[in-house]
Design a protein around this motif. Structure first.
Motif, mmCIF file in Angstrom:
data_model
loop_
_atom_site.group_PDB
_atom_site.id
_atom_site.type_symbol
_atom_site.label_atom_id
_atom_site.label_comp_id
_atom_site.label_asym_id
_atom_site.label_seq_id
_atom_site.Cartn_x
_atom_site.Cartn_y
_atom_site.Cartn_z
ATOM 1 N N THR A 119 36.377 41.173 34.664
ATOM 2 C CA THR A 119 35.569 41.394 35.867
ATOM 3 C C THR A 119 34.491 42.438 35.579
ATOM 4 O O THR A 119 34.530 43.129 34.558
ATOM 5 C CB THR A 119 36.450 41.904 37.028
ATOM 6 O OG1 THR A 119 36.934 43.212 36.691
ATOM 7 C CG2 THR A 119 37.626 40.984 37.275
ATOM 8 N N TRP A 128 34.264 45.185 36.900
ATOM 9 C CA TRP A 128 35.002 46.457 36.806
ATOM 10 C C TRP A 128 35.445 46.711 35.356
ATOM 11 O O TRP A 128 35.296 47.825 34.835
ATOM 12 C CB TRP A 128 36.216 46.396 37.737
ATOM 13 C CG TRP A 128 36.923 47.700 37.921
ATOM 14 C CD1 TRP A 128 36.625 48.673 38.823
ATOM 15 C CD2 TRP A 128 38.057 48.159 37.177
ATOM 16 N NE1 TRP A 128 37.504 49.718 38.663
ATOM 17 C CE2 TRP A 128 38.382 49.430 37.684
ATOM 18 C CE3 TRP A 128 38.812 47.618 36.133
ATOM 19 C CZ2 TRP A 128 39.449 50.177 37.175
ATOM 20 C CZ3 TRP A 128 39.869 48.362 35.624
ATOM 21 C CH2 TRP A 128 40.190 49.628 36.147
ATOM 22 N N LYS A 181 47.610 39.326 31.988
ATOM 23 C CA LYS A 181 48.579 38.778 32.938
ATOM 24 C C LYS A 181 47.808 38.429 34.221
ATOM 25 O O LYS A 181 47.595 39.276 35.069
ATOM 26 C CB LYS A 181 49.667 39.824 33.223
ATOM 27 C CG LYS A 181 50.868 39.265 33.934
ATOM 28 C CD LYS A 181 51.982 40.307 34.041
ATOM 29 C CE LYS A 181 53.126 39.807 34.896
ATOM 30 N NZ LYS A 181 52.751 39.643 36.328
ATOM 31 N N VAL A 182 47.390 37.169 34.324
ATOM 32 C CA VAL A 182 46.509 36.757 35.411
ATOM 33 C C VAL A 182 47.310 36.217 36.594
ATOM 34 O O VAL A 182 48.231 35.417 36.420
ATOM 35 C CB VAL A 182 45.512 35.669 34.943
ATOM 36 C CG1 VAL A 182 44.478 35.390 36.027
ATOM 37 C CG2 VAL A 182 44.828 36.072 33.650
ATOM 38 N N ASN A 232 45.938 43.924 44.939
ATOM 39 C CA ASN A 232 44.675 44.659 45.053
ATOM 40 C C ASN A 232 43.580 44.052 44.173
ATOM 41 O O ASN A 232 42.919 44.730 43.398
ATOM 42 C CB ASN A 232 44.903 46.142 44.715
ATOM 43 C CG ASN A 232 43.670 46.984 44.966
ATOM 44 O OD1 ASN A 232 42.863 46.679 45.849
ATOM 45 N ND2 ASN A 232 43.484 48.031 44.183
ATOM 46 N N SER A 236 40.431 40.674 44.077
ATOM 47 C CA SER A 236 39.594 39.939 45.020
ATOM 48 C C SER A 236 39.291 38.504 44.600
ATOM 49 O O SER A 236 38.480 37.836 45.245
ATOM 50 C CB SER A 236 38.299 40.712 45.283
ATOM 51 O OG SER A 236 37.696 41.070 44.072
HETATM 52 N N1 SAM Z 1 39.717 46.457 44.010
HETATM 53 C C1 SAM Z 1 38.874 45.999 42.956
HETATM 54 C C2 SAM Z 1 38.818 44.488 42.967
HETATM 55 O O1 SAM Z 1 39.278 43.896 43.952
HETATM 56 O O2 SAM Z 1 38.290 43.855 42.044
HETATM 57 C C3 SAM Z 1 39.285 46.556 41.594
HETATM 58 C C4 SAM Z 1 40.771 46.758 41.377
HETATM 59 S S1 SAM Z 1 41.562 45.509 40.405
HETATM 60 C C5 SAM Z 1 43.167 46.236 40.254
HETATM 61 C C6 SAM Z 1 40.801 45.647 38.844
HETATM 62 C C7 SAM Z 1 41.546 44.945 37.737
HETATM 63 O O3 SAM Z 1 42.148 43.773 38.222
HETATM 64 C C8 SAM Z 1 40.613 44.548 36.603
HETATM 65 O O4 SAM Z 1 41.095 45.107 35.397
HETATM 66 C C9 SAM Z 1 40.699 43.010 36.569
HETATM 67 O O5 SAM Z 1 40.700 42.490 35.257
HETATM 68 C C10 SAM Z 1 42.001 42.748 37.268
HETATM 69 N N2 SAM Z 1 42.053 41.473 37.963
HETATM 70 C C11 SAM Z 1 41.126 40.930 38.779
HETATM 71 N N3 SAM Z 1 41.523 39.722 39.212
HETATM 72 C C12 SAM Z 1 42.744 39.498 38.671
HETATM 73 C C13 SAM Z 1 43.683 38.423 38.743
HETATM 74 N N4 SAM Z 1 43.459 37.335 39.468
HETATM 75 N N5 SAM Z 1 44.830 38.538 38.038
HETATM 76 C C14 SAM Z 1 45.088 39.642 37.309
HETATM 77 N N6 SAM Z 1 44.237 40.697 37.202
HETATM 78 C C15 SAM Z 1 43.084 40.616 37.884
#
Ligand code: SAM
Length: 120
Positions: free
Chosen positions: A48, A50, A71-72, A92, A94
């Motif tokens: 992402t 981020w 781990k998706v 947490n 999106s």
């Molecule tokens: N709140 C923000 C958001 O919603 O994107 C950032 C927090 S989120 C914990 C950021 C991390 O989540 C990143 O390292 C990203 O690779 C991971 N991430 C985003 N979508 C994901 C998914 N579907 N499965 C696993 N990890 C995910």
């Protein structure tokens, strides 16, 4: 309503794509989430904006496979949208890549897609 009725096309990248190239893809396509797929189109991670910002902040300008989340959390095409929303809230995040039984990426469902449902 099920996930496949609201999902959008996913722009995917390969594990060996450079972090710099991913930054360009994010800006050119106005997206935040890129599923990472192997040569057979199977999901191996997600990267992402981020993750790219973090890589830059840490001076780690390598390849996608060095900065992606492995781990998706995923959704299935026939899964109810409420279930997808709960997964996003719980973890947490999106967006969820939508996959078939063989983990091939069919699309992406984002919190933006879900909020459009409420706005209708
Ligand atoms: N709140 C923000 C958001 O919603 O994107 C950032 C927090 S989120 C914990 C950021 C991390 O989540 C990143 O390292 C990203 O690779 C991971 N991430 C985003 N979508 C994901 C998914 N579907 N499965 C696993 N990890 C995910």
């Amino acid at each position: 309503k099920v996930v496949k009725s609201v999902m959008t096309r996913a722009i995917t990248v390969k594990p060996d794509t450079s972090v710099e190239e991913v930054a360009k893809i994010i800006i050119q396509n106005n997206v935040n989430h890129l599923p990472v797929v192997d040569d057979e189109g199977r999901l191996v991670g997600i990267v992402t904006s981020w993750d790219i910002a973090k890589a830059v902040a840490m001076g780690k300008m390598g390849k996608v496979k060095d900065v992606m989340t492995r781990k998706v959390i995923t959704a299935l095409p026939d899964e109810p949208v409420e279930s997808a929303a709960r997964k996003m809230e719980k973890h947490n995040i999106s967006a969820l890549p939508v996959v078939d039984a063989k983990m091939r990426v069919l699309g992406l469902v984002t919190s933006e897609d879900l909020s459009k449902l409420l706005a209708r």
